[in-house]
Design a protein around this motif. Structure first.
Motif, PDB file in Angstrom:
ATOM      1  N   UNK A 104       0.829  -1.212   0.000  1.00 42.55           N
ATOM      2  CA  UNK A 104       0.000   0.000   0.000  1.00 42.55           C
ATOM      3  C   UNK A 104       0.863   1.261   0.000  1.00 42.55           C
ATOM      4  N   UNK A 105       1.917   1.277   0.807  1.00 46.08           N
ATOM      5  CA  UNK A 105       2.801   2.444   0.854  1.00 46.08           C
ATOM      6  C   UNK A 105       3.483   2.652  -0.499  1.00 46.08           C
ATOM      7  N   UNK A 106       3.954   1.575  -1.085  1.00 47.97           N
ATOM      8  CA  UNK A 106       4.626   1.700  -2.371  1.00 47.97           C
ATOM      9  C   UNK A 106       3.659   2.178  -3.455  1.00 47.97           C
ATOM     10  N   UNK A 107       2.416   1.693  -3.428  1.00 43.02           N
ATOM     11  CA  UNK A 107       1.417   2.122  -4.403  1.00 43.02           C
ATOM     12  C   UNK A 107       1.123   3.620  -4.246  1.00 43.02           C
ATOM     13  N   UNK A 108       0.966   4.072  -2.977  1.00 40.77           N
ATOM     14  CA  UNK A 108       0.693   5.487  -2.738  1.00 40.77           C
ATOM     15  C   UNK A 108       1.875   6.362  -3.163  1.00 40.77           C
ATOM     16  N   UNK A 109       3.090   5.884  -2.919  1.00 43.95           N
ATOM     17  CA  UNK A 109       4.271   6.664  -3.325  1.00 43.95           C
ATOM     18  C   UNK A 109       4.382   6.731  -4.847  1.00 43.95           C
ATOM     19  N   UNK A 110       4.134   5.630  -5.542  1.00 43.97           N
ATOM     20  CA  UNK A 110       4.268   5.590  -6.997  1.00 43.97           C
ATOM     21  C   UNK A 110       3.175   6.403  -7.700  1.00 43.97           C
ATOM     22  N   UNK A 117       8.341  14.920   0.450  1.00 43.16           N
ATOM     23  CA  UNK A 117       8.716  15.535   1.722  1.00 43.16           C
ATOM     24  C   UNK A 117       7.946  14.948   2.908  1.00 43.16           C
ATOM     25  N   UNK A 118       6.793  14.322   2.658  1.00 44.37           N
ATOM     26  CA  UNK A 118       5.989  13.739   3.727  1.00 44.37           C
ATOM     27  C   UNK A 118       6.267  12.259   3.948  1.00 44.37           C
ATOM     28  N   UNK A 119       7.125  11.656   3.139  1.00 43.34           N
ATOM     29  CA  UNK A 119       7.384  10.215   3.257  1.00 43.34           C
ATOM     30  C   UNK A 119       8.262   9.937   4.472  1.00 43.34           C
ATOM     31  N   UNK A 120       7.939   8.832   5.133  1.00 47.26           N
ATOM     32  CA  UNK A 120       8.789   8.350   6.215  1.00 47.26           C
ATOM     33  C   UNK A 120       9.873   7.452   5.610  1.00 47.26           C
ATOM     34  N   UNK A 121      10.970   7.350   6.250  1.00 42.48           N
ATOM     35  CA  UNK A 121      12.072   6.502   5.829  1.00 42.48           C
ATOM     36  C   UNK A 121      12.618   6.879   4.456  1.00 42.48           C
ATOM     37  N   UNK A 122      12.638   8.156   4.136  1.00 40.94           N
ATOM     38  CA  UNK A 122      13.121   8.541   2.800  1.00 40.94           C
ATOM     39  C   UNK A 122      14.645   8.506   2.701  1.00 40.94           C
TER      40      UNK A 122
END
Length: 124
Positions: A104-110, A117-122
């Motif tokens: 889900x996180x990867x889908x939202x990022x892509x 700037x709002x991503x965790x663990x960037x």
């Protein structure tokens, strides 16, 4: 016969026991007390020597049971169910939850739903 604190049973006040059984009960109690006194005498002897130990049959039985546990083990459906419920299900459940969260996180990022700037663990 000495009474132990908290123990209410007195074999001398039992009326449904034959005299032979009463004598056997008293002999066993005397043997227990004699063994207890001997063990206390051995265990509290300050001159028992270097590396000396007091043989305790109960400890020996426990250690033998632990050493021979897998030789005595018999597989059964109950054992399998316990291992499945305690080991396999939690591992599969954690893997599924982590995989779903990562997907889900990867889908939202892509798709751009989460800004960089709002991503965790960037930085990892």
């Amino acid at each position: 016969m000495s009474t132990v604190k908290g123990r209410n049973w007195d074999p001398n006040k039992m009326f449904d026991v034959s005299p032979e059984e009463m004598r056997a009960i008293q002999e066993r109690a005397e043997m227990r007390n004699a063994m207890r006194k001997e063990f206390q005498k051995k265990i509290s002897n300050p001159y028992r020597g270097v590396g000396g130990y007091t043989f305790d049959p109960a400890v020996q039985r426990f250690l033998s049971m632990r050493a021979n546990h897998w030789e005595q083990f018999k597989a059964s459906p109950k054992n399998f169910g316990f291992v499945f419920a305690v080991v396999v299900l939690p591992m599969v459940g954690m893997w599924y939850a982590m995989d779903k969260a990562k997907t889900e996180l990867e889908y939202k990022c892509r798709t751009g739903q989460i800004a960089y700037k709002d991503r965790l663990w960037k930085f990892v």
